[in-house]
Every structure is written in structure tokens, then in C-alpha cells.
Design a protein around this motif. Structure first.
Motif, mmCIF file in Angstrom:
data_model
loop_
_atom_site.group_PDB
_atom_site.id
_atom_site.type_symbol
_atom_site.label_atom_id
_atom_site.label_comp_id
_atom_site.label_asym_id
_atom_site.label_seq_id
_atom_site.Cartn_x
_atom_site.Cartn_y
_atom_site.Cartn_z
ATOM 1 N N ILE A 2 0.932 -1.190 0.133
ATOM 2 C CA ILE A 2 -0.042 -0.073 -0.087
ATOM 3 C C ILE A 2 0.728 1.435 -0.018
ATOM 4 O O ILE A 2 2.047 1.251 0.251
ATOM 5 C CB ILE A 2 -0.834 0.094 1.063
ATOM 6 C CG1 ILE A 2 -0.273 0.000 2.397
ATOM 7 C CG2 ILE A 2 -2.076 -1.231 1.099
ATOM 8 C CD1 ILE A 2 -0.922 0.201 3.721
ATOM 9 N N GLU A 3 0.219 2.325 -0.030
ATOM 10 C CA GLU A 3 0.963 3.595 -0.114
ATOM 11 C C GLU A 3 1.993 3.783 -1.097
ATOM 12 O O GLU A 3 1.691 3.568 -2.288
ATOM 13 C CB GLU A 3 1.209 4.030 1.433
ATOM 14 C CG GLU A 3 0.209 4.193 2.376
ATOM 15 C CD GLU A 3 0.462 4.728 3.682
ATOM 16 O OE1 GLU A 3 1.884 4.519 4.086
ATOM 17 O OE2 GLU A 3 -0.078 5.212 4.527
ATOM 18 N N ILE A 4 3.282 4.350 -0.819
ATOM 19 C CA ILE A 4 4.217 4.292 -1.760
ATOM 20 C C ILE A 4 4.589 3.180 -2.364
ATOM 21 O O ILE A 4 4.798 3.061 -3.779
ATOM 22 C CB ILE A 4 5.454 5.018 -1.026
ATOM 23 C CG1 ILE A 4 5.169 6.591 -0.750
ATOM 24 C CG2 ILE A 4 6.831 4.992 -2.003
ATOM 25 C CD1 ILE A 4 6.295 7.187 -0.059
ATOM 26 N N LEU A 5 4.724 1.879 -1.795
ATOM 27 C CA LEU A 5 5.102 0.835 -2.496
ATOM 28 C C LEU A 5 3.926 0.282 -3.238
ATOM 29 O O LEU A 5 4.220 -0.132 -4.276
ATOM 30 C CB LEU A 5 5.087 -0.266 -1.453
ATOM 31 C CG LEU A 5 6.563 -0.211 -0.551
ATOM 32 C CD1 LEU A 5 6.840 -1.381 0.647
ATOM 33 C CD2 LEU A 5 7.996 0.148 -1.351
ATOM 34 N N GLY A 6 2.671 0.633 -2.927
ATOM 35 C CA GLY A 6 1.362 0.237 -3.743
ATOM 36 C C GLY A 6 1.550 1.145 -4.831
ATOM 37 O O GLY A 6 1.166 0.818 -6.117
ATOM 38 N N GLY A 7 2.238 2.246 -4.872
ATOM 39 C CA GLY A 7 2.272 3.294 -6.137
ATOM 40 C C GLY A 7 3.337 2.648 -7.065
ATOM 41 O O GLY A 7 3.337 2.654 -8.238
ATOM 42 N N GLY B 91 4.158 -0.584 -7.533
ATOM 43 C CA GLY B 91 3.468 -1.709 -8.249
ATOM 44 C C GLY B 91 2.611 -1.046 -9.256
ATOM 45 O O GLY B 91 2.600 -1.497 -10.333
ATOM 46 N N GLU B 92 1.812 -0.008 -9.064
ATOM 47 C CA GLU B 92 0.999 0.476 -10.279
ATOM 48 C C GLU B 92 1.746 1.154 -11.184
ATOM 49 O O GLU B 92 1.453 0.690 -12.489
ATOM 50 C CB GLU B 92 0.066 1.563 -9.618
ATOM 51 C CG GLU B 92 -1.046 0.990 -8.675
ATOM 52 C CD GLU B 92 -1.829 2.130 -8.069
ATOM 53 O OE1 GLU B 92 -1.602 3.357 -8.228
ATOM 54 O OE2 GLU B 92 -2.888 2.035 -7.287
ATOM 55 N N LYS B 93 2.950 1.677 -11.057
ATOM 56 C CA LYS B 93 3.951 2.314 -12.073
ATOM 57 C C LYS B 93 4.578 1.182 -12.683
ATOM 58 O O LYS B 93 4.898 1.092 -13.905
ATOM 59 C CB LYS B 93 4.982 3.090 -11.270
ATOM 60 C CG LYS B 93 4.616 4.409 -10.903
ATOM 61 C CD LYS B 93 5.684 5.116 -10.448
ATOM 62 C CE LYS B 93 5.221 6.636 -10.120
ATOM 63 N NZ LYS B 93 6.530 7.392 -9.455
ATOM 64 N N ALA B 94 4.873 -0.028 -12.005
ATOM 65 C CA ALA B 94 5.381 -1.094 -12.706
ATOM 66 C C ALA B 94 4.372 -1.899 -13.547
ATOM 67 O O ALA B 94 4.934 -2.874 -14.472
ATOM 68 C CB ALA B 94 6.209 -2.134 -11.740
ATOM 69 N N GLY B 95 3.161 -1.751 -13.346
ATOM 70 C CA GLY B 95 2.220 -2.375 -14.441
ATOM 71 C C GLY B 95 1.268 -3.554 -13.735
ATOM 72 O O GLY B 95 0.422 -4.116 -14.361
ATOM 73 N N PHE B 96 1.419 -3.742 -12.381
ATOM 74 C CA PHE B 96 0.655 -4.839 -11.935
ATOM 75 C C PHE B 96 -0.475 -4.224 -10.730
ATOM 76 O O PHE B 96 -0.541 -4.848 -9.630
ATOM 77 C CB PHE B 96 1.153 -5.869 -11.354
ATOM 78 C CG PHE B 96 2.349 -5.631 -10.388
ATOM 79 C CD1 PHE B 96 2.082 -5.863 -8.860
ATOM 80 C CD2 PHE B 96 3.432 -5.178 -10.542
ATOM 81 C CE1 PHE B 96 2.953 -5.683 -7.784
ATOM 82 C CE2 PHE B 96 4.510 -4.832 -9.638
ATOM 83 C CZ PHE B 96 4.178 -5.184 -8.284
ATOM 84 N N GLY B 97 -0.836 -2.967 -10.836
ATOM 85 C CA GLY B 97 -1.469 -2.303 -9.799
ATOM 86 C C GLY B 97 -2.939 -2.941 -9.605
ATOM 87 O O GLY B 97 -3.464 -3.207 -10.564
ATOM 88 N N TYR C 56 -0.135 -7.927 -4.142
ATOM 89 C CA TYR C 56 -1.283 -7.393 -4.792
ATOM 90 C C TYR C 56 -0.600 -5.859 -4.192
ATOM 91 O O TYR C 56 -0.271 -5.580 -3.334
ATOM 92 C CB TYR C 56 -2.531 -7.551 -4.029
ATOM 93 C CG TYR C 56 -3.631 -6.640 -4.439
ATOM 94 C CD1 TYR C 56 -4.438 -6.941 -5.537
ATOM 95 C CD2 TYR C 56 -4.086 -5.617 -3.866
ATOM 96 C CE1 TYR C 56 -5.635 -6.459 -6.109
ATOM 97 C CE2 TYR C 56 -5.026 -4.792 -4.373
ATOM 98 C CZ TYR C 56 -5.948 -5.187 -5.288
ATOM 99 O OH TYR C 56 -6.952 -4.480 -5.853
ATOM 100 N N ALA C 57 -0.687 -4.752 -5.264
ATOM 101 C CA ALA C 57 -0.208 -3.391 -5.039
ATOM 102 C C ALA C 57 -1.468 -2.379 -5.449
ATOM 103 O O ALA C 57 -1.844 -2.614 -6.347
ATOM 104 C CB ALA C 57 1.097 -3.223 -5.926
#
Length: 120
Positions: A13-18, A20-26, A89-90
């Protein structure tokens, strides 16, 4: 002691979740190997961009400019510590009914800890 689980589901979650989203698996459940690969690609792209930026430009960078590199490396190290059959899960937020959104934080984790303490 009992047998330790061989796999887990890690929720970033939070920054690490971001990251994951930038990496393409958000907001998608992925195998830890795939998450490692995607974060590795994101880090390689960040490193290439940073190394190609003029020093004068990098001198003006703030935390927002470097967070992908720092947090991405932290996330990759965490992913490397997970068992091979784990899932990841991110997300930076959770979508709720009627268009509401919850942005998770340590408060959510504490709530889950207190309300789910009877879970194995």
C-alpha cells in the motif's frame, strides 16, 4: 512451533503500492516472480533516466523525482524475501461502492489487526 506457511499474499500500500502501479501490476494479484520482474524493469528504466539526466537537472530533483528508485529498490528487496509461491497485490487506494475510495495507511493495518485477531 508448527509449520510455517510456505506462501503468503503480500499487499503493498501507499508508496510501495504506487510502485506496483507504476510497474504495471496495480490492483491485480500477481505471482511474486512476475512482480519482481516488473519492478526490476521499472528500476532499470529509472536508472537509465537518472543516468541520462544532466547533473544540473538532477541537483534540482526533490524526493518526488527519486522516490521511484528508492522505494522501488525497497520493494524489490521485500519481494526477494517472499517464498516463491507467494502472491502480490499493489494499490494506492481501494475502490468502494458508490464511487468512494479508501486510501490505506497504518490505521487500516491496525484496524485489521484488532478486528481479525482470531484469524490463524
Amino acid at each position: 512451533e508448527g509449520d510455517a506457511p510456505t506462501s503468503i499474499t503480500f499487499v503493498a500500500i501507499e508508496i510501495l503500492g504506487g510502485i506496483g502501479e507504476k510497474a504495471g501490476f496495480g490492483q491485480t494479484l500477481v505471482a511474486v516472480g512476475e512482480a519482481r520482474e516488473l519492478v526490476g524493469v521499472l528500476l532499470a528504466d529509472f536508472e537509465a533516466r537518472a543516468s541520462q539526466s544532466p547533473l544540473a537537472e538532477r541537483d534540482g530533483w526533490t524526493w518526488r523525482d527519486v522516490v521511484t528508485g528508492a522505494a522501488g529498490l525497497q520493494f524489490l528487496r521485500l519481494l526477494e524475501a517472499l517464498p516463491e509461491d507467494s502472491l502480490v497485490y499493489a494499490t494506492r487506494s481501494f475502490n468502494m461502492p458508490q464511487g468512494h475510495e479508501i486510501k490505506p495507511s497504518w490505521v487500516l493495518g491496525k484496524y485489521l489487526e484488532l478486528t481479525q485477531s482470531d484469524l490463524p
